[in-house]
Write a protein that holds these residues in place. Structure first.
Motif, PDB file in Angstrom:
ATOM      1  N   ARG A 120       0.816  -1.219   0.000  1.00  0.00           N
ATOM      2  CA  ARG A 120       0.000   0.000   0.000  1.00  0.00           C
ATOM      3  C   ARG A 120       0.851   1.271   0.000  1.00  0.00           C
ATOM      4  N   ALA A 165       0.923   3.794  -3.122  1.00  0.00           N
ATOM      5  CA  ALA A 165       0.465   5.170  -2.924  1.00  0.00           C
ATOM      6  C   ALA A 165       1.492   6.167  -3.460  1.00  0.00           C
ATOM      7  N   GLY A 195       1.255   6.153  -7.119  1.00  0.00           N
ATOM      8  CA  GLY A 195       0.031   6.832  -7.535  1.00  0.00           C
ATOM      9  C   GLY A 195       0.193   8.341  -7.550  1.00  0.00           C
ATOM     10  N   VAL A 237       3.387  14.171   0.759  1.00  0.00           N
ATOM     11  CA  VAL A 237       1.980  14.340   0.399  1.00  0.00           C
ATOM     12  C   VAL A 237       1.551  15.805   0.554  1.00  0.00           C
ATOM     13  N   VAL A 263      -5.462  10.290  -0.983  1.00  0.00           N
ATOM     14  CA  VAL A 263      -4.336   9.443  -0.573  1.00  0.00           C
ATOM     15  C   VAL A 263      -4.104   9.568   0.936  1.00  0.00           C
ATOM     16  N   ARG A 280      -6.960   7.620   2.646  1.00  0.00           N
ATOM     17  CA  ARG A 280      -6.958   6.172   2.423  1.00  0.00           C
ATOM     18  C   ARG A 280      -5.684   5.490   2.931  1.00  0.00           C
ATOM     19  N   VAL A 281      -4.556   6.195   2.916  1.00  0.00           N
ATOM     20  CA  VAL A 281      -3.288   5.583   3.344  1.00  0.00           C
ATOM     21  C   VAL A 281      -2.643   6.478   4.407  1.00  0.00           C
ATOM     22  N   LEU A 306       1.152   6.524   5.272  1.00  0.00           N
ATOM     23  CA  LEU A 306       2.133   7.243   4.465  1.00  0.00           C
ATOM     24  C   LEU A 306       2.477   8.591   5.098  1.00  0.00           C
TER      25      LEU A 306
END
Length: 412
Positions: free
Chosen positions: A226, A230, A233, A296, A397, A400-401, A404
């Motif tokens: 994952r 990510a 992605g 991120v 992102v 959902r993750v 990270l």
């Protein structure tokens, strides 16, 4: 970090020092020759379309990223880089010799662009994975930042040197001069042969495993993780939504801001300087915490700055925003590779970087789509929508993750 400072990896690791010097001359030669060959294409054809075809052919080998990743995991990475240097040195020498003897036809210039792409893009997974082999996990962020700094310098300095050489000695002599830089790059790699801690995938097992099986197994391993999925992605999203705008729309933005060619060059220089500053900041931070969160949030902020830039009509503000965009683009470039290496197992790191290269290879295709949208709705509106879409994707992102955001690479 064991050695403090922005240049700690260069001081602490002689092997990385040689690799960094090799990268500097290799990419400076590549960017310089890309400009020279592009100049020859337009000079001989006078066609913007044929110039665009040349650019597409030049970038097409990026699509070989996953296969190149398999080679990086299967074979000695230093030898792969030596092969890339020799390949570029010989192939571009052939084009330079042809230019010395007769007017080079378009198809040969096209082949020269393809050869440059084949020497650069397929060797990238080995080049990036070798960094971790040489400096280790703790110094990876610093080393990747220094690599990014070299890349930023070559993308700015290489074309500038190419243009100056064309004006001073002509395109033919410029090709010969810049080709010699591959010789310097090759010489810098030589001390690494047989000395670097190059890791191969379970050596004997990898030698028996087919390339196809290694490729599919590597892709499955990377994409079912994952964290690494990510990161990839985010890489794909930025290369579809933002990088094509920077690479293709800047002349249009210059026109919107009533800037001439000199003004455009200063605008791009702001981005280049910002990129160098961003790389130095990351290098100075070293093995800092919450790398995933910085990645991120920083990339989302990057998207927000593009929205502001696309709406700006005041020149000082536009130049300031472009410098800030350069800083955050460096954060993105360094951390996408650092996080991908830290979140994948050592035996598939080359293939992970190959998938990353494929994601970057989406730029030419995305450029066509965004160009069509900009033609219909304008460059400002296209950039606003594109950058806001990226912010939405990064928010998803983060939700959902969440792992990270907290990822530091310190035993996570």
């Amino acid at each position: 970090m064991g050695t403090r400072g922005a240049f700690s990896s260069l001081r602490a690791s002689p092997g990385f020092r040689w690799l960094w010097c090799s990268n500097l001359f290799f990419f400076c030669g590549t960017w310089t020759q890309t400009l020279i060959l592009g100049w020859l294409v337009f000079e001989s054809t006078g066609s913007e379309f044929l110039l665009a075809v040349f650019t597409s052919v030049r970038l097409a080998p990026m699509l070989l990223g996953p296969v190149a990743g398999v080679l990086s995991d299967r074979y000695d990475r230093v030898r792969l880089l030596v092969v890339a240097c020799v390949w570029a040195l010989v192939a571009v020498s052939v084009v330079a010799a042809a230019e010395s003897l007769f007017t080079v036809p378009y198809w040969l210039l096209l082949a020269g662009g393809l050869v440059l792409g084949l020497s650069q893009s397929p060797s990238q997974p080995a080049r990036m994975a070798l960094v971790m082999d040489l400096v280790g996990r703790e110094n990876l962020s610093n080393a990747n930042a220094l690599n990014a700094m070299a890349m930023n310098m070559t993308q700015v300095v290489g074309p500038a040197i190419g243009g100056a050489m064309i004006s001073a000695v002509g395109a033919e002599a410029s090709l010969w001069i810049s080709t010699a830089w591959y010789g310097v790059s090759l010489a810098a790699l030589w001390p690494l042969r047989g000395r670097a801690s190059v890791r191969k995938t379970a050596a004997s097992d990898a030698d028996r495993e087919s390339v196809t099986r290694m490729l599919t197994a590597g892709i499955r391993t990377v994409l079912t993780n994952r964290l690494s999925a990510a990161v990839l992605g985010v890489t794909l999203s930025t290369n579809v939504l933002l990088w094509p705008i920077f690479q293709g729309f800047m002349p249009a933005f210059a026109a919107e801001l009533s800037l001439d060619a000199t003004g455009l060059s200063w605008l791009l220089a702001c981005s280049g300087v910002g990129g160098l500053v961003g790389s130095l900041i990351i290098a100075r931070l070293g093995d800092f915490r919450f790398k995933g969160g910085v990645f991120v949030i920083g990339t989302a902020t990057w998207g927000g700055l593009w929205t502001l830039f696309s709406l700006s009509e005041v020149l000082p503000l536009a130049f300031t925003l472009m410098a800030c965009i350069g800083v955050l683009s460096a954060f993105f470039g360094v951390l996408q590779t650092t996080l991908l290496l830290m979140t994948t197992e050592p035996e598939v790191q080359g293939r992970a970087l190959g998938i990353q290269e494929l994601a970057i290879g989406a730029i030419p295709v995305a450029s066509l789509g965004l160009g069509a949208v900009a033609e219909e709705y304008g460059v400002r509106a296209t950039t606003v929508v594109s950058s806001l879409l990226l912010v939405i994707i990064l928010t998803a992102v983060a939700i959902r993750v969440p792992r990270l955001l907290a990822f530091s690479g310190k035993g996570d």
